[in-house]
Write a protein that holds these residues in place. Structure first.
Motif, short mmCIF file in Angstrom:
data_model
loop_
_atom_site.label_atom_id
_atom_site.label_comp_id
_atom_site.label_asym_id
_atom_site.label_seq_id
_atom_site.Cartn_x
_atom_site.Cartn_y
_atom_site.Cartn_z
N LEU A 143 13.18 6.80 49.19
CA LEU A 143 12.84 6.58 47.58
C LEU A 143 11.56 7.57 47.20
O LEU A 143 11.78 8.02 46.07
CB LEU A 143 12.53 5.36 47.71
CG LEU A 143 12.30 4.76 46.00
CD1 LEU A 143 13.38 5.29 45.23
CD2 LEU A 143 12.04 3.32 46.05
N ALA A 144 10.46 7.60 47.89
CA ALA A 144 9.25 8.14 47.46
C ALA A 144 9.75 9.64 47.31
O ALA A 144 9.19 10.53 46.41
CB ALA A 144 8.27 7.84 48.49
N VAL B 57 11.66 10.36 44.29
CA VAL B 57 10.15 10.45 43.05
C VAL B 57 9.41 11.77 43.07
O VAL B 57 9.23 12.44 41.86
CB VAL B 57 9.51 9.22 43.04
CG1 VAL B 57 8.34 9.40 41.98
CG2 VAL B 57 10.37 7.99 43.08
N ALA C 87 12.21 3.59 52.32
CA ALA C 87 11.06 3.46 51.25
C ALA C 87 10.57 5.00 51.20
O ALA C 87 10.07 5.51 50.08
CB ALA C 87 10.03 2.52 51.44
N GLU D 233 3.87 7.59 39.38
CA GLU D 233 4.76 6.80 39.87
C GLU D 233 4.97 7.35 41.45
O GLU D 233 5.44 6.51 42.49
CB GLU D 233 6.16 7.11 39.19
CG GLU D 233 7.35 6.31 39.74
CD GLU D 233 8.55 6.53 38.92
OE1 GLU D 233 9.75 6.00 39.51
OE2 GLU D 233 8.54 7.18 37.85
N ALA E 108 4.92 4.91 44.77
CA ALA E 108 6.19 4.80 45.51
C ALA E 108 5.57 5.10 47.22
O ALA E 108 6.10 4.42 48.08
CB ALA E 108 7.16 5.83 45.36
#
Length: 230
Positions: free
Chosen positions: A172-173, A176, A169, A79, A83
């Motif tokens: 967000l990565a 994760v 973004a 995942e 991402a």
């Protein structure tokens, strides 16, 4: 050249990359000498049905339930790569010069997955040698972090994920990545996975935070500052 084919879908991406890289290094064909009958489909099916009962296989051939820590860590690492891939597309649209670093990180994450998929409790020496994780990428991440930090204004407030699509973004990565690191921690403590894998993920989250700020600065986007609600 003999191919090692790991049937479960979760491991397919990781091990395909290992075979490809091995082929480039040895300059040997990546397929066997098997001949096919006319009209026979040479492409392997994407589905294997071997995981239908809730179990999957590690690279060592060991069968474990899909909720095992090994597969949890593998899924989170997969995942994370996705991402980063999404963030990379936003960064490419804006012409950022660090996208080649994201490309390299995604490739290294394949190596991370290979190491995780090879639990030491069931691995032979040949398995360990093939999937050993090098600490060199950790040093490289630290070099990149120091470079971008030197170009950024000092951080004096808590910032919220923001600063444009590229920056958001990348944030967000980063989150994760933190989850992937947490899922790797227990299998490192149990001795199943190389400790350098956890160190790499720890450093990677710092890199993603830093490069997210850098992307916002280069795009002239404002980062939202945390303020206590009234």
């Amino acid at each position: 050249m003999t191919l090692v084919i790991i049937r479960p879908a979760l491991l397919r991406g990781f091990m395909r990359t290992q075979r490809t890289l091995s082929g480039y290094r040895t300059h040997k064909p990546l397929c066997s000498d098997r001949s096919y009958a006319p009209g026979e489909d040479k492409s392997p099916k994407i589905y294997t049905k071997t995981g239908d009962k809730g179990f999957s296989s590690t690279f060592t051939g060991e069968r474990r339930p899909k909720e095992d820590h090994i597969f949890e860590a593998l899924g989170n690492t997969d995942e994370l790569s996705s991402a980063i891939g999404l963030a990379r597309e936003f960064c490419l649209d804006k012409g950022h010069t660090f996208t080649h670093q994201l490309d390299k990180i995604q490739c290294i994450l394949q190596d991370v997955g290979s190491n995780i998929a090879t639990p030491r409790s069931s691995a032979r020496e040949s398995h360990k040698k093939r999937t050993k994780f090098s600490p060199q990428p950790i040093t490289e991440l630290e070099t990149w972090i120091d470079h971008f930090t030197g170009e950024l204004p000092p951080l004096t407030n808590f910032i919220l994920p923001s600063g444009g699509k590229s920056s958001a973004a990348l944030h967000l990565a980063r989150t994760v990545c933190r989850r992937a690191e947490r899922s790797v921690a227990p299998i490192v403590r149990s001795g199943e996975t190389d400790p350098d894998v956890a160190k790499f993920l720890n450093r990677l989250s710092d890199y993603l935070f830093t490069v997210a700020r850098y992307a916002a600065m280069k795009e002239g986007k404002e980062e939202k500052i945390y303020t206590r609600p009234e």
